[in-house]
Design an enzyme around this catalytic site. Structure first.
Site, PDB file in Angstrom:
ATOM      1  N   ASP A 139       0.799  -1.218   0.000  1.00  0.00           N
ATOM      2  CA  ASP A 139       0.000   0.000   0.000  1.00  0.00           C
ATOM      3  C   ASP A 139       0.841   1.283   0.000  1.00  0.00           C
ATOM      4  OD1 ASP A 139      -2.318   1.498   0.173  1.00  0.00           O
ATOM      5  OD2 ASP A 139      -2.365   1.469   2.354  1.00  0.00           O
ATOM      6  N   CYS A 196     -26.870 -10.373  -2.385  1.00  0.00           N
ATOM      7  CA  CYS A 196     -26.638  -9.496  -1.232  1.00  0.00           C
ATOM      8  C   CYS A 196     -26.324  -8.061  -1.680  1.00  0.00           C
ATOM      9  CB  CYS A 196     -25.461 -10.047  -0.425  1.00  0.00           C
ATOM     10  SG  CYS A 196     -24.998  -9.006   0.954  1.00  0.00           S
TER      11      CYS A 196
HETATM   12 FE1  SF4 Z   1     -22.927  -8.337   0.479  1.00  0.00          FE
HETATM   13 FE2  SF4 Z   1     -20.345  -8.332   1.209  1.00  0.00          FE
HETATM   14 FE3  SF4 Z   1     -20.983  -8.353  -1.381  1.00  0.00          FE
HETATM   15 FE4  SF4 Z   1     -21.426  -6.147   0.041  1.00  0.00          FE
HETATM   16  S1  SF4 Z   1     -19.430  -7.054  -0.414  1.00  0.00           S
HETATM   17  S2  SF4 Z   1     -22.851  -7.092  -1.399  1.00  0.00           S
HETATM   18  S3  SF4 Z   1     -22.005  -6.991   2.041  1.00  0.00           S
HETATM   19  S4  SF4 Z   1     -21.413  -9.970   0.099  1.00  0.00           S
END
Ligand code: SF4
Length: 389
Positions: A139, A196
């Site tokens: 980084d 998600c």
């Molecule tokens: Fe869900 Fe994690 Fe993907 Fe965000 S990064 S959409 S919280 S699985």
């Protein structure tokens, strides 16, 4: 250019690398070639063009530079990507402090990881019986490290733009060794967020504009760490108690809920550094850069500088509504040499409200034009709360 002894195949060398890296404490090991990172470069170009890099100069460098490992080392043939879990645990209930992102609870990772990278290179040289020209970093150089790590198989890009590994989640640092050895590349990281959208839904400032696209101008991590100016007034209430960075988009991620386990590196634990919360009053009393360096040396918290960290602590104090901090905020407003700090102290007093805060806001001798506007706005806010109350 580095070459392997006749009796060692690239696959043998890869195996030795894996073993030594794991012994050195790295959780993830992957290899990719040193060719330009085309996909990552394309994503970066679009992000830069949309102005989402805010004023982070290092992210506005030419795409051709940031996406090409050979710009860092001409003789590069492979990029070894390593992952180190830093997960120190969950935040305890807030005792009235400024919340710190998990990666910053302990020591500054840059030097600690770099030292281990060079040790790893020495061990590889000894075991392989050849000299390796290498560049080691984490980084701190112009390279799309996350893209290289994805290509090297360390994980996939989540909707929050973090790299997610199916075994350990996303609380990990990425470190790299660019080497002049040919090592067999790993397949790129794959995985999916499925349906998600938690990180997008839960980001307090709505910084995740589209899957994988984070607008730094709204991101609490940017606003509290890299940002050198004010935190825009309309965003301050949304920053909540975060005084350094933000973890929300990782905290809510189901991969972290089920996969994250505590880092075995003691340097990243709460006992080694600032821990999960800053004592706001203590920070607000720091008046000089020397005192600040002394207090936070060796931790990531030096990054925003004294003014930045005091600015953030003022915002945390205001959002937490901490009346007991009115005297400390009053001292900031009267005595701090930085207008940035005085202006945010005024804002915090306006949020806290009450007779004592209003008295302080009315009684100053401010001459900075921006601070005067902040004081006026804070007084309107405090007066409004008083009349509603
Ligand atoms: Fe869900 Fe994690 Fe993907 Fe965000 S990064 S959409 S919280 S699985």
């Amino acid at each position: 250019m580095g070459s392997l002894p006749a009796h060692t195949t690239p696959a043998d060398a890869r195996k030795i690398l894996e073993n030594r890296a794991r012994e050195a404490g790295f959780d993830l090991v992957g290899v990719t070639g040193a060719e330009p990172l085309e996909e990552g470069g394309e994503r970066l170009r679009e992000w830069q063009e949309a102005g989402m890099a805010a004023d982070m100069g290092y992210m506005q460098r030419p795409v051709g530079l940031l996406s090409n490992p050979k710009k860092l080392q001409k003789s590069a043939r492979s990029v070894v990507s390593l992952g180190v879990s830093y997960y120190p645990g969950e935040h305890p209930e807030n005792p009235g402090g400024g919340r710190v992102a998990r990666y910053a609870w302990g020591r500054d990772y840059h030097e600690i990881i770099k030292e281990r990278l060079y040790r790893l290179r020495r061990e590889l040289e000894q075991e392989l019986g050849t000299r390796i020209k290498a560049r080691a970093f984490t980084d701190a150089v112009p390279l799309l490290e996350r893209s290289a790590a994805q290509k090297a198989g360390l994980g996939f890009f989540g909707r929050n733009s973090c790299l997610i590994n199916g075994e350990i989640g996303s609380y990990f640092f990425i470190a790299d060794l660019i080497v002049d050895l040919h090592l067999p590349p790993d397949p790129p990281g794959t995985g999916t967020c499925g349906r998600c959208t938690r990180c997008m839904d839960r980001c307090p400032t709505g910084a995740i504009q589209a899957p994988g696209v984070v607008d730094a101008r709204r991101c609490i991590s940017y606003l509290t760490i890299e940002n050198r100016g004010e935190i825009p007034r309309h965003l301050r209430p949304l920053v909540g108690d975060w005084a350094f960075g933000c973890d929300i988009c990782q905290e809510v991620c189901p991969y972290n809920k089920t996969k994250a386990s505590r880092s075995p590196w003691p340097e990243f634990g709460a006992a080694s550094g600032a821990g999960p919360y800053l004592e706001i009053e203590e920070v607000l009393e720091i008046r000089t850069d020397e005192e600040f360096e002394k207090r936070f040396a060796g931790t990531p918290l030096t990054r925003p500088g004294r003014e930045g960290l005091l600015r953030n602590c003022c915002v945390s104090a205001g959002n937490l509504g901490l009346r007991e901090l009115v005297p400390a905020l009053a001292r900031c407003l009267r005595e701090d040499p930085s207008p940035l700090v005085r202006g945010h102290a005024a804002w915090a007093l306006g949020e806290i409200g009450g007779d004592a805060a209003i008295k302080v806001l009315r009684g100053g001798a401010e001459d900075d034009a921006w601070c005067l506007r902040e004081i006026e706005a804070a007084l309107r806010n405090a007066d409004r709360s008083a009349s509603v109350g």
